[in-house]
Design an enzyme around this catalytic site. Structure first.
Site, PDB file in Angstrom:
ATOM      1  N   ASP A   1     -20.428 -19.736   2.610  1.00  0.00           N
ATOM      2  CA  ASP A   1     -19.425 -19.422   1.592  1.00  0.00           C
ATOM      3  C   ASP A   1     -18.816 -20.685   1.016  1.00  0.00           C
ATOM      4  OD1 ASP A   1     -19.691 -16.722   1.578  1.00  0.00           O
ATOM      5  OD2 ASP A   1     -18.007 -16.312   2.906  1.00  0.00           O
TER       6      ASP A   1
ATOM      7  N   ASP B   1     -24.793  -8.099   3.135  1.00  0.00           N
ATOM      8  CA  ASP B   1     -23.740  -8.889   3.767  1.00  0.00           C
ATOM      9  C   ASP B   1     -23.297  -8.255   5.088  1.00  0.00           C
ATOM     10  OD1 ASP B   1     -21.867 -10.906   4.014  1.00  0.00           O
ATOM     11  OD2 ASP B   1     -20.967 -10.576   2.050  1.00  0.00           O
TER      12      ASP B   1
ATOM     13  N   ASP C   1     -21.525  -8.701  -7.180  1.00  0.00           N
ATOM     14  CA  ASP C   1     -21.105  -8.851  -5.781  1.00  0.00           C
ATOM     15  C   ASP C   1     -20.136  -7.744  -5.393  1.00  0.00           C
ATOM     16  OD1 ASP C   1     -19.932 -10.427  -3.290  1.00  0.00           O
ATOM     17  OD2 ASP C   1     -21.647 -11.602  -3.953  1.00  0.00           O
TER      18      ASP C   1
HETATM   19  C1  GLA Z   1     -18.739 -12.606   2.050  1.00  0.00           C
HETATM   20  C2  GLA Z   1     -19.867 -13.313   1.351  1.00  0.00           C
HETATM   21  C3  GLA Z   1     -19.437 -13.752  -0.016  1.00  0.00           C
HETATM   22  C4  GLA Z   1     -18.996 -12.561  -0.818  1.00  0.00           C
HETATM   23  C5  GLA Z   1     -17.892 -11.820  -0.068  1.00  0.00           C
HETATM   24  C6  GLA Z   1     -17.540 -10.515  -0.734  1.00  0.00           C
HETATM   25  O1  GLA Z   1     -17.713 -13.478   2.377  1.00  0.00           O
HETATM   26  O2  GLA Z   1     -20.318 -14.381   2.112  1.00  0.00           O
HETATM   27  O3  GLA Z   1     -20.495 -14.425  -0.676  1.00  0.00           O
HETATM   28  O4  GLA Z   1     -20.100 -11.715  -1.028  1.00  0.00           O
HETATM   29  O5  GLA Z   1     -18.275 -11.537   1.259  1.00  0.00           O
HETATM   30  O6  GLA Z   1     -16.543  -9.853  -0.074  1.00  0.00           O
END
Ligand code: GLA
Length: 724
Positions: A540, A470, A358
C-alpha cells in the site's frame, strides 16, 4: 536427472547447478549427504562413513544428517515430523520402505504447487519411510526440473492403521546442511514497509521465521536463506527455501552441535495440528529449495524463473500485462460514475489499457466499516450498476477491473445478519474485530460456495476483465463452528484449503480474467497466491523512495512480473514525500506498471510525462516481464539503488539507477552491471556505445543529481561482436 543406485541405497538428485544426495544407511534411516553445488554421480561413497565414528555423549543417531528426523528415539532436536500416537507417546522410528521414480510431476491434491507442462520437463522421486511399530508412512516427494535450478519437496503422511494419529509438526522440507558458520537472511517488514532483507550471523543459535496469523503476512515472508559469510549478491554459496502456501508457516535454521545446520520450512505447528484417522492421508504444502554458487542474485534468478513460468499459471502468465489505472488513491470511497468515467477518459488518452474500480462500489460502503459480503452495486454511486460503468469503460476501449474482499464479513452487513456463525470465532468468546470486520470461515463448504456464487454472478454478467482480490485483516479466534473440538486446531489449514478451492473454481470458470491478489498491499505475497493470480499488489506504500526498498526486497524471491507498481500523487499519501513524476515512473516500471492517482487533476506537463511512460512501458514489456532481473546496488546500503533487466535473447539491456538525496560536492558513483556479453557492444539510443566488459568492470557513472529522489533509466541494444 535423478540417479538411483538401488543396491547402495543411494539417490542423487542432480539439477542444472545443484546436487541433492540421499543415502539409506545400514539401519534403513534416510540420510541427506549433500545439498549444494552439482557434483558428478557416484561422488559420495566416502561420506557415509563420516558419521560412524566419534565418541559422543549422545546416541549416534543424534549426529546423523537425517532427512526426516523425529523426536523421541535418539534424535535430540525437535524434528521435522512429530506425532501424538494413540498410546500417548510421540516416538517415531522411520525406516526406508521403497521408492518410485516417475517422469513429470503429479499435482498436489487441493494445494497449489509448481507444475510441468510435459513429462520430460521434470522427474519426481517419491521415497517411502515407515515407522517400525505403527502403520504410519511418510512419502517424501522430490521434483528435479530440467530447466530450473529449484527442487520441489513435499511430504505426504498416510495412516495405514485403524487408530487415529495426531500430526503435531509436519515440515515440508528439512535439510541438514553441512556447516554452521552461516549468515541467515529473511524478509522482515510490516504494513507499508514489506520484505526488508535482514542478514545476521547464525552464531550457533536457532532461528525461527514464522507467521501464526492465518496469512503469510506483512511481517515475515515464507522464505529463509543461509549464506556463506563471504557470499554477496554476486558471488558465494547461498541456500534458500520458500513455501507454496499462503497461510501460517514456520521456517527454521537450527544448528546442531555436530557441525550441521538444519534448514526447514512448513506449516506452523503452533497453530496447526491434524488428526489423521485410519486410512486417511495428509499432504503438506510444497517447499521450493534452491542453491546458488553465484550469490543471492543467482538464488533469486532460480526462484524467479520457476515462479514466473511454473508456479504462475493461466491465460495471463505469458501475456503482456495491461497498464492500469486504479481509482483508490484518486477517490477513496468518494466517487460516482461520472467521476470514474472522467478518469478513464484521461487514461484512454495516455494509452492506459485497464481501468480498476477499487473499494466502495457495493452495499452502502462509504467507509471501511460495513457491507463486505453484500456484493451488489451501490446505485447511489453507480446508477447503472457495475454493468453500466463497465459498458462505459469498455466503450472507451479499456478493460474493466473490480475490487473484491470476498473472505470477510463486517457485523454491519446483510451477510452477517443472515449468518452470524459464518465467521471464524470461538464459541462463547468475544469476536476480535480489525478494520471493523470478521473473517468468513472458509473451512466450511457452504461459505466457500457462497463466495463462489457471489463473485461468479458478477464476473459472469457484469463485464469484468480483472479482479483485485483483497484480504484486509488477519485471523483471531481461528476456530470454526462446524468442527468438533478435536479438530479445532485444523481450522487455519482447512481455511486455506477452502480458499484454494474457491480460487481454483473461480479461475477455472473465468480463465481470461486477470486476477491480482492483495492483502493490505503485500500481506500475502507468496507462491500460493501466485499459483492462482499471476500478480500481487506489492504494498500500500506507493512512495517511490519507499518502493525502492520494498521492490528490492521482494525481488529476493519473487520476479518483477509478479509485483504491482503504481505511479501515485505527491505529496505521497503514505509518507507525505514529494518526488518527481519521472522518479515515480522509473520505480514503477520495475513491476506491473499502473497509475493510482486522479489523472483529471494532473498538470498538462505531468500528463504528457505519464503518456510517455506508458509508451516506454509498452515498448519494454517483453524485457520487463520475461527478462533476467539482477539487483546491482542495494538501497539499504546507502544513497543509491540500482537493478538491471536483460531480455531473454540478451539483446536488450535496461539499467535502472536511483539516487535518494543530492550529495554536496559529489564524488563519482559508478555501478557495475552483471551477466553481460563482455565482447559485445551495448548501444544507447543516442548512439553511445559501451562494451559489455566495460559495463561490467568499469560500470556506469550515475549522473550528478540536481534534486532529491532522482533516477536514471538507460536502454541499450546489444550488437553482437563479429565472430573471429
Ligand atoms: C487495501 C488495499 C488497497 C485498497 C484498500 C481498499 O488496503 O491494499 O490497495 O484496495 O484496501 O479498502
Amino acid at each position: 536427472m535423478i540417479y538411483v543406485d538401488e543396491a547402495a541405497g543411494r539417490f542423487h538428485l542432480q539439477g542444472k547447478g545443484y546436487s541433492y544426495c540421499l543415502q539409506v544407511d545400514e539401519e534403513g534411516r534416510l540420510l541427506n549427504l549433500h545439498f549444494g553445488a552439482r557434483i558428478p554421480d557416484g561422488s559420495l561413497r566416502r561420506l557415509v562413513d563420516d558419521y560412524r565414528d566419534g565418541a559422543s555423549f549422545d546416541p549416534k543417531v543424534s549426529r546423523l544428517p537425517l532427512e526426516l528426523p523425529s523426536p523421541g528415539a535418539g534424535f535430540m532436536g525437535e524434528g521435522a515430523l512429530q506425532v501424538e500416537n494413540t498410546n500417548g507417546d510421540n516416538i517415531l522410528r522411520l525406516r526406508y520402505e521403497g521408492y518410485t521414480l516417475l517422469d513429470g510431476k503429479p499435482a498436489l491434491e487441493g494445494l497449489p504447487a509448481s507444475y510441468v507442462e510435459s513429462a520430460d520437463e521434470a522427474q519426481t522421486l517419491v521415497i517411502t519411510l515407515k515407522d517400525e511399530l505403527l502403520p504410519l508412512r511418510a512419502e517424501l516427494s522430490y521434483t528435479v526440473f530440467r530447466d530450473h535450478d529449484v527442487l520441489a519437496r513435499s511430504l505426504r503422511l498416510v495412516n495405514g492403521g485403524t487408530e487415529p494419529v495426531t500430526l503435531t509438526k509436519m515440515q515440508s522440507a528439512s535439510v541438514p546442511l553441512y556447516g554452521e558458520d552461516f549468515d541467515y537472511l529473511h524478509l522482515k517488514g510490516g504494513w507499508a514497509r514489506e520484505r526488508r532483507p535482514l542478514r545476521a550471523p547464525l552464531a550457533g543459535a536457532a532461528v525461527r521465521i514464522e507467521s501464526r496469523r492465518g496469512a503469510s503476512g506483512h511481517e515475515e515472508n515464507p522464505f529463509l536463506a543461509l549464506m556463506e559469510k563471504s557470499a554477496t549478491e554476486r558471488q558465494g554459496r547461498v541456500w534458500g527455501e520458500t513455501l507454496v502456501y499462503s497461510g501460517s508457516f514456520m521456517a527454521e535454521a537450527v544448528p546442531d552441535n555436530f557441525g550441521n545446520t538444519r534448514l526447514s520450512i512448513g506449516l506452523n505447528p503452533g497453530v496447526c495440528r491434524w488428526r489423521l484417522n485410519g486410512g486417511e492421508a495428509f499432504q503438506t504444502p510444497e517447499a521450493l529449495l534452491a542453491f546458488s554458487s553465484e550469490g543471492l542474485n543467482g538464488l533469486s534468478q532460480a526462484f524467479h524463473g520457476l515462479i514466473r513460468t511454473r508456479v504462475c499459471r493461466g491465460y495471463w502468465r505469458d501475456r503482456e500485462r495491461p497498464v492500469l489505472i486504479n481509482n483508490w488513491e484518486a477517490t477513496y470511497f468518494n466517487f460516482n460514475e461520472e467521476k470514474l468515467v472522467a478518469i478513464a477518459e484521461k487514461a484512454r488518452d495516455i494509452g492506459v489499457e485497464l481501468f480498476v474500480l477499487d473499494d466502495g462500489w457495493f452495499g452502502k460502503r462509504d467507509s471501511d466499516n460495513c457491507s463486505l459480503g453484500d456484493w451488489v452495486a451501490d446505485r447511489r454511486k453507480l446508477p447503472g450498476g457495475i454493468k453500466g460503468v463497465s459498458d462505459k469503460i469498455h466503450a472507451l476501449g479499456l478493460r474493466f477491473g473490480l475490487w473484491f474482499e470476498p473472505e470477510m464479513v463486517p457485523p454491519d452487513s446483510d451477510l452477517y445478519r443472515a449468518h452470524p456463525d459464518w465467521c471464524l470465532h470461538a464459541k462463547d468468546r468475544p469476536r476480535t474485530e480489525a478494520r471493523q470486520q470478521l473473517i468468513l470461515d472458509l473451512s466450511r463448504q457452504e461459505v466457500q460456495d457462497y463466495i463462489i456464487a457471489a463473485v461468479s454472478a458478477i464476473l459472469g454478467n457484469e463485464g469484468v476483465d480483472y479482479v483485485k482480490w483483497d484480504m484486509n485483516r488477519n485471523m483471531t479466534e481461528p476456530f470454526s463452528a462446524a468442527l468438533p473440538p478435536e479438530r479445532q486446531m485444523e481450522t487455519q489449514h482447512r481455511y486455506m484449503l477452502g480458499l484454494y478451492r474457491v480460487l481454483e473454481t473461480l479461475t477455472a470458470a473465468f480463465p481470461q480474467v486477470l486476477f491480482e491478489s492483495c492483502s493490505g498491499g503485500g500481506g500475502r505475497f507468496d507462491c500460493g497466491m501466485l499459483y492462482y493470480m499471476p500478480q500481487t499488489w506489492t504494498s500500500d506504500d506507493t512512495d517511490a523512495n519507499e518502493r525502492l526498498y520494498i521492490q528490492y526486497g521482494t525481488s529476493v524471491v519473487y520476479p518483477p512480473a509478479a509485483m504491482g507498481a503504481h505511479v501515485s500523487a505527491v505529496p505521497n499519501h503514505q509518507t507525505g514525500r514529494v518526488s518527481s513524476f519521472k522518479m515515480r515512473g522509473d520505480v514503477a516500471l520495475a513491476g506491473n506498471f499502473g497509475f493510482e492517482l486522479d489523472l483529471t487533476a494532473l498538470s498538462p506537463q505531468d500528463l504528457a510525462e505519464a503518456a510517455e511512460q506508458v509508451r516506454t512501458i509498452k515498448s519494454l514489456r517483453g524485457t520487463l516481464q520475461k527478462g533476467t532481473f539482477t539487483r546491482l546496488e542495494s538501497p539499504f546500503a546507502g544513497n543509491y539503488a540500482a537493478w538491471q533487466f536483460v531480455s531473454p535473447d540478451g539483446d536488450e539491456l535496461l539499467f535502472c539507477g536511483y539516487q535518494r538525496l543530492v550529495e554536496p560536492n559529489p564524488t563519482t558513483h559508478r555501478i557495475r552491471l552483471c551477466g553481460l556479453d563482455a565482447e559485445a557492444i551495448y548501444r544507447l539510443d543516442d548512439g553511445t556505445a559501451y562494451t559489455g566488459g566495460e559495463l561490467m568492470e568499469i560500470g556506469l557513472s550515475m549522473p550528478i543529481a540536481k534534486e532529491d529522489f532522482s533516477s536514471c533509466v538507460l536502454r541499450f541494444r546489444r550488437e553482437r561482436a563479429p565472430r573471429a
